[in-house]
Structure formats: C-alpha cells, structure tokens
Design a protein around this motif. Structure first.
Motif, PDB file in Angstrom:
ATOM      1  N   SER A 305       0.839  -1.198   0.000  1.00 47.13           N
ATOM      2  CA  SER A 305       0.000   0.000   0.000  1.00 47.13           C
ATOM      3  C   SER A 305       0.872   1.245   0.000  1.00 47.13           C
ATOM      4  CB  SER A 305      -0.931   0.018   1.215  1.00 47.13           C
ATOM      5  OG  SER A 305      -0.184   0.073   2.413  1.00 47.13           O
ATOM      6  N   GLY A 306       0.346   2.294  -0.599  1.00 38.65           N
ATOM      7  CA  GLY A 306       1.057   3.560  -0.655  1.00 38.65           C
ATOM      8  C   GLY A 306       0.366   4.496  -1.614  1.00 38.65           C
ATOM      9  N   PRO A 307       0.748   5.758  -1.637  1.00 39.32           N
ATOM     10  CA  PRO A 307       0.102   6.725  -2.541  1.00 39.32           C
ATOM     11  C   PRO A 307       0.219   6.296  -3.992  1.00 39.32           C
ATOM     12  CG  PRO A 307       1.508   7.836  -0.939  1.00 39.32           C
ATOM     13  CD  PRO A 307       1.793   6.379  -0.810  1.00 39.32           C
ATOM     14  N   ALA A 308      -0.773   6.662  -4.794  1.00 39.14           N
ATOM     15  CA  ALA A 308      -0.735   6.356  -6.214  1.00 39.14           C
ATOM     16  C   ALA A 308       0.495   6.985  -6.851  1.00 39.14           C
ATOM     17  CB  ALA A 308      -2.004   6.869  -6.892  1.00 39.14           C
ATOM     18  N   GLY A 309       1.210   6.182  -7.653  1.00 41.39           N
ATOM     19  CA  GLY A 309       2.393   6.682  -8.334  1.00 41.39           C
ATOM     20  C   GLY A 309       3.654   6.658  -7.514  1.00 41.39           C
ATOM     21  N   SER A 310       3.648   6.009  -6.354  1.00 43.30           N
ATOM     22  CA  SER A 310       4.825   6.000  -5.487  1.00 43.30           C
ATOM     23  C   SER A 310       5.815   4.908  -5.825  1.00 43.30           C
ATOM     24  CB  SER A 310       4.386   5.867  -4.014  1.00 43.30           C
ATOM     25  OG  SER A 310       3.613   4.696  -3.837  1.00 43.30           O
ATOM     26  N   GLY A 311       5.525   4.072  -6.828  1.00 38.29           N
ATOM     27  CA  GLY A 311       6.481   3.053  -7.245  1.00 38.29           C
ATOM     28  C   GLY A 311       6.227   1.677  -6.683  1.00 38.29           C
ATOM     29  N   LYS A 312       4.973   1.369  -6.346  1.00 41.68           N
ATOM     30  CA  LYS A 312       4.675   0.056  -5.762  1.00 41.68           C
ATOM     31  C   LYS A 312       4.922  -1.064  -6.772  1.00 41.68           C
ATOM     32  CE  LYS A 312       0.456   1.357  -4.758  1.00 41.68           C
ATOM     33  NZ  LYS A 312       0.515   2.774  -5.163  1.00 41.68           N
ATOM     34  N   ALA A 313       4.451  -0.887  -7.998  1.00 44.58           N
ATOM     35  CA  ALA A 313       4.652  -1.915  -9.022  1.00 44.58           C
ATOM     36  C   ALA A 313       6.128  -2.038  -9.379  1.00 44.58           C
ATOM     37  CB  ALA A 313       3.820  -1.588 -10.260  1.00 44.58           C
ATOM     38  N   ALA A 314       6.827  -0.909  -9.435  1.00 44.21           N
ATOM     39  CA  ALA A 314       8.264  -0.950  -9.717  1.00 44.21           C
ATOM     40  C   ALA A 314       9.006  -1.708  -8.630  1.00 44.21           C
ATOM     41  CB  ALA A 314       8.806   0.471  -9.837  1.00 44.21           C
ATOM     42  N   LEU A 315       8.593  -1.548  -7.387  1.00 41.79           N
ATOM     43  CA  LEU A 315       9.193  -2.281  -6.275  1.00 41.79           C
ATOM     44  C   LEU A 315       9.039  -3.788  -6.468  1.00 41.79           C
ATOM     45  CD1 LEU A 315      10.216  -2.602  -3.297  1.00 41.79           C
ATOM     46  CD2 LEU A 315       7.835  -2.268  -2.600  1.00 41.79           C
ATOM     47  N   VAL A 316       7.836  -4.224  -6.799  1.00 45.13           N
ATOM     48  CA  VAL A 316       7.580  -5.655  -6.968  1.00 45.13           C
ATOM     49  C   VAL A 316       8.397  -6.208  -8.123  1.00 45.13           C
ATOM     50  CG1 VAL A 316       5.807  -7.384  -7.428  1.00 45.13           C
ATOM     51  CG2 VAL A 316       5.278  -5.415  -5.980  1.00 45.13           C
ATOM     52  N   ARG A 317       8.460  -5.494  -9.235  1.00 46.31           N
ATOM     53  CA  ARG A 317       9.207  -5.976 -10.391  1.00 46.31           C
ATOM     54  C   ARG A 317      10.707  -6.032 -10.110  1.00 46.31           C
ATOM     55  NH1 ARG A 317       6.927  -6.680 -15.200  1.00 46.31           N
ATOM     56  NH2 ARG A 317       4.721  -6.148 -15.434  1.00 46.31           N
ATOM     57  N   ALA A 318      11.217  -5.039  -9.385  1.00 43.01           N
ATOM     58  CA  ALA A 318      12.632  -5.035  -9.063  1.00 43.01           C
ATOM     59  C   ALA A 318      12.991  -6.226  -8.178  1.00 43.01           C
ATOM     60  CB  ALA A 318      13.002  -3.723  -8.364  1.00 43.01           C
ATOM     61  N   VAL A 319      12.166  -6.501  -7.182  1.00 42.33           N
ATOM     62  CA  VAL A 319      12.433  -7.631  -6.287  1.00 42.33           C
ATOM     63  C   VAL A 319      12.286  -8.957  -7.028  1.00 42.33           C
ATOM     64  CG1 VAL A 319      11.593  -8.832  -4.241  1.00 42.33           C
ATOM     65  CG2 VAL A 319      11.819  -6.342  -4.220  1.00 42.33           C
ATOM     66  N   ALA A 320      11.255  -9.062  -7.871  1.00 43.09           N
ATOM     67  CA  ALA A 320      11.063 -10.294  -8.631  1.00 43.09           C
ATOM     68  C   ALA A 320      12.262 -10.583  -9.530  1.00 43.09           C
ATOM     69  CB  ALA A 320       9.783 -10.211  -9.452  1.00 43.09           C
ATOM     70  N   ALA A 321      12.793  -9.548 -10.175  1.00 41.99           N
ATOM     71  CA  ALA A 321      13.974  -9.738 -11.019  1.00 41.99           C
ATOM     72  C   ALA A 321      15.175 -10.156 -10.193  1.00 41.99           C
ATOM     73  CB  ALA A 321      14.268  -8.445 -11.779  1.00 41.99           C
ATOM     74  N   GLN A 322      15.268  -9.632  -8.974  1.00 42.77           N
ATOM     75  CA  GLN A 322      16.409  -9.950  -8.121  1.00 42.77           C
ATOM     76  C   GLN A 322      16.378 -11.395  -7.641  1.00 42.77           C
ATOM     77  OE1 GLN A 322      17.535  -6.799  -5.506  1.00 42.77           O
ATOM     78  NE2 GLN A 322      18.278  -8.174  -3.915  1.00 42.77           N
ATOM     79  N   VAL A 323      15.178 -11.948  -7.400  1.00 38.24           N
ATOM     80  CA  VAL A 323      15.079 -13.333  -6.917  1.00 38.24           C
ATOM     81  C   VAL A 323      14.834 -14.310  -8.061  1.00 38.24           C
ATOM     82  CG1 VAL A 323      14.224 -12.568  -4.683  1.00 38.24           C
ATOM     83  CG2 VAL A 323      12.583 -13.169  -6.479  1.00 38.24           C
ATOM     84  N   GLY A 324      14.827 -13.825  -9.305  1.00 34.89           N
ATOM     85  CA  GLY A 324      14.671 -14.708 -10.450  1.00 34.89           C
ATOM     86  C   GLY A 324      13.271 -15.250 -10.647  1.00 34.89           C
ATOM     87  N   ALA A 325      12.248 -14.458 -10.382  1.00 40.28           N
ATOM     88  CA  ALA A 325      10.859 -14.902 -10.521  1.00 40.28           C
ATOM     89  C   ALA A 325      10.208 -14.207 -11.711  1.00 40.28           C
ATOM     90  CB  ALA A 325      10.075 -14.615  -9.249  1.00 40.28           C
ATOM     91  N   ARG A 326       9.281 -14.923 -12.373  1.00 43.83           N
ATOM     92  CA  ARG A 326       8.490 -14.334 -13.449  1.00 43.83           C
ATOM     93  C   ARG A 326       7.362 -13.495 -12.862  1.00 43.83           C
ATOM     94  NH1 ARG A 326       5.573 -18.050 -15.345  1.00 43.83           N
ATOM     95  NH2 ARG A 326       6.156 -19.659 -13.815  1.00 43.83           N
ATOM     96  N   VAL A 327       7.015 -12.412 -13.536  1.00 42.90           N
ATOM     97  CA  VAL A 327       5.934 -11.537 -13.087  1.00 42.90           C
ATOM     98  C   VAL A 327       4.781 -11.643 -14.066  1.00 42.90           C
ATOM     99  CG1 VAL A 327       5.228  -9.173 -12.609  1.00 42.90           C
ATOM    100  CG2 VAL A 327       7.509  -9.938 -11.940  1.00 42.90           C
TER     101      VAL A 327
END
Length: 779
Positions: A305-327
């Motif tokens: 959760s967080g304000p709209a446009g604060s980078g929530k989706a970018a956070l998830v994608r960055a972590v997924a790429a770091q642990v080698g998971a498909r999004v």
C-alpha cells in the motif's frame, strides 16, 4: 465575397486555463470583425496552417493580439510576437483521425478513450495534440463524456497524461476537422474505434521535416516531444511515468525503460521495503528445504500500500527480477469491468499460467477494484480462491493499492494477502534522490538546482516527479526546436511546476499565490504565533521529536470578516512550502447518512498522503457547531465526532496541521478547542491606520498611482475598513480611471475620492468589540 481575414500578433499565454486544449483567445472586437462566436472553429496560418477553437479574451486585452499556448504556436511554426493570419472556417465533423504517440501511451489508452480525450477539438494533419480534454468550451451534451475521459486517463496513465503529446498522422477532412462521437479514431498501425475497420493506417497529406536532432516516426514525421524526456534514452527505450500495469507493459514512476525491470538501486526511498520483500520471496522460492526441516511454510501473499504513483509496481518488479521470478501482471480495474463469467475465466487462466513451472509472482494492481470492502461481488470470491490456490502452491501474489481501507478485509486473512508493506510518501531528501534518478538521461543546464526543485515539490510521488521532468523537457524542446544540443534549464522546471501538481492534491480547492508571511503587513504577533504553531512542526519535526514535544495539531483563526484570515493561510503555505486542502464549512455536509463522516475521513486521508499539508477549514462554525443544538437529524454532531477522532485519534497526524477560521468562535463545539485539537486560538484583529496603509501599498503594487495619492493619509482615514475593503477601494479607483478614459495612464487622488464614495466600510463595530472582548477573555 471572400471570408474576412485578420492578421494579429501571437502572444504566448502559458498559464491560461485552456492551455494545450486547441483554443486561442481573441479580443471581442476581433471576434466581431470575423463574425465569430466563442467555440467556433478558426483557420490559423503562420509558417504552417492549422485550426483551433476561439474564445473571448478579456476586454482589457489588446485587440491586436492572438493569445495562444506553446502547443498552438508550435503547430503554427511561429514564436511569441510572430504574425498569424486568421479567418473563419466551417464546422466540419471529422470522418477519420489517425494518431501516433509514445508506445507506453498506445499500450494503455484505447481508441475509445482517445476519442473522448479529443472530443470537441479541431485537429489538422501534422499537428501535435494533447490528451487534455477540451472542457473550456464544452458542449452540454458531451460534458459527462469529457469528465469520464478525464477520470479514465488519470486512472490508466497517472499524471503523465497531462503532459503527453500525440502527433496527428492523418485527419479527414483536412485542415480543421472537428472530432465528434461519430469520428473513427485510431492509433497508427493499431486499433480504431470501429471493431470491423481493422488496423488504421495512413500517411499525412503533407510532410514537415524533423528539426535538427529530432527523431522521426516511421512515416517521416518528427517524433512527439514526449516520447522521452529528450529524444531517446541510451538503450533506445522510453521513459515511463505513472503506475498502471497491464499485459501490454509496465508503468512506473521512476526512470525505468520499457521492457527493462528496475533494480533496487534505481528505487530510492524503497530500499527497506525491497529488502523485506526480497527476504520473503527468496525464502519461499529458494529455501524450501529449510522450511521443511522446521516443519513450517511461508505464505507469499503480500499487500503493498502507498500513494498512487509512489512506485509500488516498480518495487515488486525489481524484487522479482532480483530473486529470479516471473511476473504476471494483472490490472484489477480492467478485470472488474468484464462480465462475471469473463473475469472468472481470465482469473483462472492467469492462475494456471502462474503455476506453470518456476517461481512466479502474480502482480495485481489496484486490487481494491477486484475485492472491494463494500459489497464484494462473485468475482471477489473467485479472486480469493485463486489467491489461496497460488499461495498454497508456493507462488507469490502481490496486490497493490493506494486505498487500503477500500480492500475487502476477507482478503487479508491467513493464507491470502496476510502481509502488508507500506510505501511512504517521500520527503524532500528522497525526492532529491528520485529526481537524480529521473534526470540521469536528461541534459541539464548548469543552473538546474535539484535541491530547490525537491524543496518545491511537497506531496509529489515518483510518478509526479516523472511528469514534472517530462513537462520540463517538453517546454525545453518547444523552446529549442532547432538546437543541436538542447538542455533543460531551471526556468523549464519553474514553468513545469506551474502546471504539474501532486496527484494527491488533484481535488484541492485553494490555488496558492506566490506570497509568504513577509508579504503580510503588520500582524507581527499573529505571524509569530502561526510560525511557532504551524511552520515549526512542519519545518523542524526532528527537533520536536528530540525534545519529546508533541507539536500542536491545529490552530483556530478568528476575527471580523475580511481581515485576512484566508490570506494568512495562503501565506503560511507559501512560506512553509506545504500543500493546502481547503474546505468550506458546509462542503462536507451531506443529507445521506454516513456520507459526511466519510468525507471527513477522506479529507484527512488525502492530507496524510500529501504531507506536509495544511487542512484549512473555512467557516468552521458551520461544520462543527456546538453538539446537541442542531436540527439536522444529528449530521453535524456526527461530523464533529469524526473531526475529533481524526485530529486526536489512534492514527497519527504526522506533518499535518489543521487550521480553522471563523468570525463566531462561540459557535464552535468546545471539544474541538481543547489541547490536542484546535488548541491555539489566534485573534486576527481589524487593521489599524498603519496596517491599512501597508494593505493599500500591497493592493496597489501593480497599479500606477499618481504622485498626489498619499496612501499613509488615506489609510488613517479609513476607519471601519477591513483588509478586503482596502483592496476593493484600490480596485474601484482603477475602474474609475478607466471609466474616465480607457487610455488613462495613472490613478489620481480624484479617482480615489470617487472610489471612496462607492466603497463603504464593512466592519460592524459591535462585532469587532465583542470579538476583542472574547480575545481578552481567552487571554
């Protein structure tokens, strides 16, 4: 006999309300000479020929000027001060309009939504157009459609939609075709508004070569100025902004290129949240044997959760790429718009796809649309089943939301989205880091000071900062179309700040002038009290924390009408560089049970998201009267209770200060005035002679006064005049000079005397005496 034609001088009006909406403004005499009415189309010829809609300029403006925005001047190929020929043109509905734009816009804006954004505009082949709806001269029959377009674009694209430019590749007929609901609108080599028409293609009738250093589209047209901040990024990607994930692509507030997942290092301010999410996903995906030895499991259901446009989706994608998971992205509002059967089938298909081997993360953006807290439907049940199945199978499900209170509580049960990670609103230091990331590919001039930009953007999230950088780039590009090495200057950022506002402040009702407490004459004690009570908590929160002092929650300004209470709040916001949410007393009241309390909760939620924020409750006596005396069925009593809960409740009001204003402090509920709420009562007295002279000087700052006008003597004579009365006196004196002669150069003492006979003092001596006695009693 030919059509009448005028040649006028182009005058740039970048701050007009009709900016980038295809509107030009003419003096009423020019409209009469061309036999035009406001809203009529007009043919415009400079270096290029285009068309627009006309509106009336102020009667005091020069009849020789054509007022236009930067976009219109760019379409004409002229600069400020250039000559433009105007002539009437018939209203011709457009049969077909084809557009090209940034790939990230094409991916998420449907042709139907695009047609609504262009509705009522006059377009010409080769023009640049914006997505801002033409709502200055709206047709009453299409008003609701235009509002729907505005809401949809804001939801889909984020704030980036306000600065995006598109190129009209083809328009039939040409030039000057009016877009209607019957117009076929489509993307170049993409879908159109008629499903049976197939992909729309076409070439422009005439070609305009790209300027030096400007990229061209596949059809030979100069690429839209907002395809990226400046040209292409080094890896030929496009900068994206906003936050809306779809199967077609990802939007993130940071400077992330399309098709490229960001790294955690590219997300300043989210590193602690990224570390927490990384540990969880890494443990669940790669260390199952440790969990087995401990006879336990880990549930990978997370709500971010967080304000709209604060980078929530970018956070998830960055972590997924770091642990080698498909999004596997899923945009909940799009799914919620389908029928129940179609939505359920889509959910099951995405679930099966996520379970098809290897670590996977199902990313559900705006999850409250699928699982609303109020009246969840059949799709919410299917969604919970899919989430439970994925989590039980070892996959991760991450839902993002900017309104956690709107998410179905059943979705937070164990085995579903049981873990919550909060993304905070960035402070000035984090905004500085984010601006550094966003401006890496941008050629900045030496005078750009990112620290100052960060200080002037309270309440901005990553997507808002991306829109700000993009808007500054657009203005720099329009200013340097022929430059070989264009740069973005500080002036471009300053101009962009005039039009880009934080997403959380989209519904704010108080437009802040560029004034500070230094511009407020006299009132020394009042300004000192407000500085300690309002500015210190916002400016020095660390000092309050270090000394263990709880800062004041609120202030009540009271005094006679017209004595500058609202002006003081504006000056406070300008001095403290804070956002302001302004509410008139009765605006929050509704006849429907529960709606008034909901409006209070929503007001304070928005204030927390946009912090540092001033909540200004004007006429607070109408909003929070003494309880038990109202005859409205208890509505105001419930509103008072909601205000007390929000101001002194469990949830902290960090960097939020409430300011109330009234001229009847005795009518405000006493519970609202105790410590911890509106604890500081500040009396704003009527101005004395010296203060009135200062007010007159401020009001006449831009008025050419003759030497025989003595403001000090005039201020001493204006007994009973409030600050508003003094300003009205100067205004009436200027009007008196205009009545005498429209070519008047100065305002004389005679004009001031005429104004004195028209403007009467508004202060009630009895009311002033009562308020002064009340102030003495309160000490």
């Amino acid at each position: 006999m030919g059509e009448p034609e005028l040649t006028l001088i182009a005058s740039l009006r970048p701050a007009a309300l009709d900016a980038r909406r295809g509107i030009v403004r003419l003096h009423p005499e020019a409209l009469t000479a061309l036999a035009l009415r406001p809203g009529d189309p007009v043919r415009l010829a400079g270096r290029r020929v285009t068309a627009g809609l006309v509106a009336a300029a102020e009667s005091t403006a020069s009849a020789a000027l054509l007022h236009a925005d930067d976009l219109m001047l760019g379409n004409l190929g002229v600069r400020d001060g250039g000559q433009v020929r105007l002539s009437p043109t018939p209203v011709t509905p457009a049969r077909r309009v084809l557009l090209a734009g940034p790939a990230e816009i094409v991916a998420v804006v449907s042709p139907e939504m695009l047609r609504l954004a262009l509705l009522g505009k006059v377009v010409t082949t080769g023009d640049d157009v914006s997505l801002l709806p033409q709502d200055v001269l709206p047709d009453a029959s299409t008003r609701t459609l235009v509002e729907a377009a505005r809401r949809s674009l804001s939801t889909r694209v984020g704030y980036a939609w306000t600065s995006t430019l598109l190129r009209v590749v083809a328009a039939e007929p040409d030039p000057g075709a009016l877009v209607t609901m019957d117009t076929l609108v489509g993307w170049e080599h993409g879908p159109a508004t008629r499903g049976d028409a197939g992909p729309v293609t076409g070439r422009p009738a005439t070609a305009v070569p790209a300027g030096p250093g400007q990229s061209t589209s596949a059809l030979g047209w100069p690429a839209p100025a907002t395809s990226s901040t400046f040209g292409r990024l080094p890896d030929e990607g496009r900068t994206t902004g906003g936050e809306a994930d779809t199967a077609a692509g990802t939007w993130t507030g940071f400077g992330v290129t399309e098709g490229h997942d960001p790294s955690v290092d590219e997300l300043p301010g989210l590193r602690s949240q990224a570390e927490e999410l990384t540990e969880l996903l890494d443990l669940g995906f790669h260390h199952g044997e440790v969990l087995s030895r401990l006879s336990t499991t880990v549930a990978l259901g997370v709500l971010v959760s967080g304000p709209a446009g604060s980078g929530k989706a970018a956070l998830v994608r960055a972590v997924a790429a770091q642990v080698g998971a498909r999004v596997h992205p899923l945009w909940a509002p799009e799914l919620a718009a389908l029928t129940n059967d179609s939505a359920a089938a889509r959910l099951r298909a995405v679930t099966a796809e996520a379970l098809a081997g290897g670590p996977a993360v199902l990313l559900v953006t705006d999850v409250e649309a699928l699982a609303p807290a109020e009246a969840p439907g059949p799709v919410a049940t299917v969604f919970r089943q899919c989430v439970a199945r994925l989590v039980a199978a070892g996959a991760a499900v991450v839902g993002t939301t900017s309104r956690p209170e709107a998410v179905d509580p059943a979705l937070r049960a164990p085995g579903l989205l049981s873990l919550r990670i909060d993304v905070p609103l960035p402070d000035a230091a984090l905004r500085r880091e984010q601006l550094t990331v966003l401006t890496r590919p941008v050629p900045l001039a030496d005078d750009v000071r990112l620290d100052e930009v960060a200080a002037r953007t309270p309440g901005f999230v990553a997507a808002d900062l991306a829109a700000l950088v993009r808007e500054a780039g657009v203005r720099a590009a329009l200013r340097q179309k022929s430059a070989q090495t264009p740069t973005v200057m500080m002036a471009d950022f300053t101009a962009a700040l005039e039009v880009v506002r934080p997403t959380t402040m989209a519904a704010a009702t108080l437009e802040l002038a560029r004034v500070t407490l230094d511009d407020v004459g006299d009132l020394v004690e009042v300004k000192q009290t407000l500085t300690e009570s309002v500015l210190w908590p916002l400016t020095y929160p660390d000092t309050f924390a270090r000394l263990g002092v709880q800062p004041p929650r609120g202030v009540l300004l009271y005094g006679p009408p017209g004595c500058g209470k609202t002006y003081l709040v504006t000056a406070l916001a300008g001095t403290g560089r804070a956002n302001v949410l302004s509410v008139k007393g009765a605006e929050l009241l509704s006849k429907w049970v529960g709606e008034s309390e909901r409006a209070v909760r929503e007001l304070f939620r928005r204030a927390r998201e946009a912090a540092p924020t001033l909540i200004f409750l004007d006429e607070v006596d109408a909003l929070a009267p003494v309880r038990g005396q109202a005859t409205d069925g208890g509505t105001t009593d419930r509103v008072v209770a909601a205000l007390l809960t929000e101001m002194d409740g469990v949830e902290s009001l960090r960097n939020v200060v409430v300011i109330g204003a009234t001229n009847r402090p005795d009518l405000v509920d006493p519970a609202l005035l105790r410590p911890g709420r509106l604890e500081r009562l500040v009396y704003v007295p009527p101005p004395d002679g010296e203060a009135r002279a200062e007010i007159l000087r401020a009001a006449s700052r831009n008025v050419p006064l003759a030497e025989d006008v003595d403001l000090v003597a005039l201020g001493a004579e204006l007994d009973g005049f409030s600050a508003a009365d003094c300003a009205a006196l100067i205004r009436e004196a200027a009007l008196a000079a205009m009545r005498e002669s429209l070519t008047a150069a100065t305002v004389t003492a005679e004009h001031v005397a005429t104004a004195r006979s028209r403007v009467r003092p508004s202060l009630d001596p009895a009311q002033v005496a009562w308020l002064a006695a009340y102030a003495e009693q309160r000490g």
